[in-house]
Design a protein around this motif. Structure first.
Motif, PDB file in Angstrom:
ATOM      1  N   GLU A  52     -20.663  -2.713  27.620  1.00  0.00           N
ATOM      2  CA  GLU A  52     -20.518  -3.759  26.611  1.00  0.00           C
ATOM      3  C   GLU A  52     -21.026  -5.074  27.181  1.00  0.00           C
ATOM      4  OE1 GLU A  52     -16.634  -4.044  24.739  1.00  0.00           O
ATOM      5  OE2 GLU A  52     -16.163  -1.992  25.396  1.00  0.00           O
TER       6      GLU A  52
ATOM      7  N   ASP B 157     -21.264  -9.548  25.982  1.00  0.00           N
ATOM      8  CA  ASP B 157     -20.801 -10.503  24.965  1.00  0.00           C
ATOM      9  C   ASP B 157     -21.664 -11.745  24.841  1.00  0.00           C
ATOM     10  OD1 ASP B 157     -20.186 -11.777  27.307  1.00  0.00           O
ATOM     11  OD2 ASP B 157     -18.017 -11.866  26.963  1.00  0.00           O
TER      12      ASP B 157
ATOM     13  N   ARG C  49     -16.334  -5.589  18.650  1.00  0.00           N
ATOM     14  CA  ARG C  49     -16.765  -4.509  19.541  1.00  0.00           C
ATOM     15  C   ARG C  49     -15.759  -3.363  19.498  1.00  0.00           C
ATOM     16  NH1 ARG C  49     -17.457  -8.675  23.223  1.00  0.00           N
ATOM     17  NH2 ARG C  49     -15.900  -7.804  24.669  1.00  0.00           N
TER      18      ARG C  49
ATOM     19  N   ASP D  32     -22.003  -7.832  21.459  1.00  0.00           N
ATOM     20  CA  ASP D  32     -21.408  -8.664  20.405  1.00  0.00           C
ATOM     21  C   ASP D  32     -20.467  -9.641  21.087  1.00  0.00           C
ATOM     22  OD1 ASP D  32     -19.794  -9.644  18.170  1.00  0.00           O
ATOM     23  OD2 ASP D  32     -20.613  -7.968  17.028  1.00  0.00           O
TER      24      ASP D  32
ATOM     25  N   LEU E 102     -22.976  -1.790  23.503  1.00  0.00           N
ATOM     26  CA  LEU E 102     -22.554  -2.702  22.440  1.00  0.00           C
ATOM     27  C   LEU E 102     -22.737  -4.139  22.914  1.00  0.00           C
ATOM     28  CD1 LEU E 102     -19.146  -1.171  21.216  1.00  0.00           C
ATOM     29  CD2 LEU E 102     -21.388  -0.960  20.146  1.00  0.00           C
TER      30      LEU E 102
END
Length: 255
Positions: free
Chosen positions: A35, A37, A16, A10, A8
């Motif tokens: 993840e 960012d 998220r 974001d 992910l």
């Protein structure tokens, strides 16, 4: 199918977390392995984790999702991940996605749309489509023009790129569309004719019948007898629906 690894990217932690909740509920076979960012951490995560799927937000704090793909393209030549873009209201980008045969989800993410994308991902992960349609997307995004010259068509055996100007006509077959392309065999696409009518209407294409969308460049004759029909450059004879006749006549007068 075994678990699908996903990343992910974001810049909003809440979004998220929301995406993770949706995936846990509607796509438990998708396993989030990481993840990120921002652009920098996104590039690092994609390179290190090599996930099967990347859910990629367009607008990030230090750039865009396209910046990540540009850098990955430089490093790897092609992506080993299936990209699913997530966007709020980037209408221009959405049109670019559709011309490039790429998956995208609009914020807020609709569970039904997410499930459709997951089904498609399961189908495409069994084969390699390469990076050609990502290249086409980046080409279109970089040019920042709305009149895209090439289109990616996704078939059962992969992604094929064509010049829009080489498409002679499109024919509806239930929920599929058959493309007749200059110097190529017909290609069957699992999308409706209406979707391509919306994409191609600004490129000189005209819907003349519920089953036929034609490129006016390849129109040879408009015959009024026998209910009305057109003859195309590939020698096909296509009917004109009653409600489309007036519109076609107006268009032909302006050519």
């Amino acid at each position: 199918m075994s678990a699908i690894t996903a990343l992910l990217i974001d810049d909003d932690a809440n979004l998220r977390n929301g995406m993770k909740s949706l995936l846990e509920r509607y796509a438990p076979e998708v396993h989030i392995v990481g993840e990120a960012d921002n652009v920098k951490s996104g590039i690092e995560a994609m390179s290190a984790l090599q996930p099967q799927v990347v859910f990629l937000d367009i607008q990030l704090g230090d750039g865009t999702g396209f910046d990540i793909l540009e850098e990955i393209a430089k490093k790897q030549g092609k992506s080993t991940s299936h990209i699913v873009f997530i966007t709020a209201h980037e209408q221009y980008a959405v049109k670019a996605f559709r011309f490039s045969a790429l998956d995208f989800l609009l914020k807020p993410v609709d569970p039904e749309e997410l499930e459709k994308v997951i089904v498609k991902i399961k189908n495409v992960l069994t084969k390699s489509d390469g990076y050609a349609h990502i290249d086409l997307l980046l080409e279109n995004i970089r040019k920042k023009v709305d009149n895209f010259k090439r289109i990616a068509l996704s078939t059962s055996d992969g992604i094929h790129l064509f010049d829009v100007s080489d498409i002679i006509r499109c024919e509806s077959e239930d929920n599929y569309t058959k493309f007749y392309i200059k110097n190529n065999k017909p290609i069957m696409i699992s999308k409706t004719l209406k979707e391509y009518e919306e994409l191609l209407s600004e490129h000189g294409f005209e819907r003349i019948h519920q089953s036929h969308l034609i490129n006016l460049t390849y129109l040879k004759s408009y015959i009024k007898k026998d209910g009305g029909y057109v003859v195309m450059a590939d020698n096909s004879h296509l009917p004109i629906s009653q409600r489309k006749k007036e519109r076609l006549q107006e268009v032909l007068k302006s050519l």
